[in-house]
Design a protein around this motif. Structure first.
Motif: not given
Length: 170
Positions: A47, A50, A82-85, A107-109, A118
């Motif tokens: 994580s 974001c 990880s929450g990155q995009w 994002l939620a994982c 995800l």
């Protein structure tokens, strides 16, 4: 949920199945990816904040390709556990790549020993009707990668190919 298929050049591994769904919203779209298998044998990026980040596809990552029916241009989203995009616009097949304007991505994982899920909420100008591709890169603990998609063209895995965009959204 639509099933993704493993590219024929990839050996079976700890990822046993991946399904995905996407729904347009007034402000963009929402998507859910579900990977089932031996999650402990898959590289799951830790994580992080974001934020936009390049090269997410080099490890486990989920992808959306969005192409309006009336042209060659398309948008690519890379969504990391990880929450990155990342979001990129292309003028045509792998041409004119640039960062895409995005209002927001959330994002939620979650994952346990048998499933990784995800969920993405994307605020972005996404013209309709459109052809959509849903894809996944899965990195296995030994460093090998698997490539999953709704469909593949002949040859090596190529997520940018129009042949992958088999979902129609109105």
């Amino acid at each position: 949920m639509s099933p993704l298929v493993l590219h024929p050049s990839c050996a079976p591994g700890p990822a046993r199945a991946i399904t995905a769904t996407i729904s347009p919203t007034p402000s963009g779209c929402e998507a859910v990816f579900r990977l089932t298998g031996e999650i402990g044998a898959i590289v799951v990026p830790p994580s992080k904040p974001c934020e936009r980040r390049d090269n997410l596809w080099q490890t486990t990552c989920f992808e959306i390709f969005w192409q309006p029916l009336d042209g060659a241009a398309y948008r690519e989203f890379n969504l990391s556990p990880s929450g990155q995009w990342a979001a990129y616009d292309f003028d045509a097949f792998r041409q004119g790549m640039r960062d895409a304007a995005v209002g927001a991505i959330a994002l939620a994982c979650s994952h346990d020993g048998e499933a990784l899920v995800l969920t993405a909420s994307i605020a972005s100008d996404l013209p309709r009707p459109a052809r959509i591709a849903l894809n996944a890169v899965v990195e296995i603990a030994d460093g090998t990668k698997q490539f999953w998609a709704l469909a593949f063209p002949e040859g090596q895995p190529e997520f940018h190919a129009e042949a992958n965009r088999t979902l129609l959204v109105n």
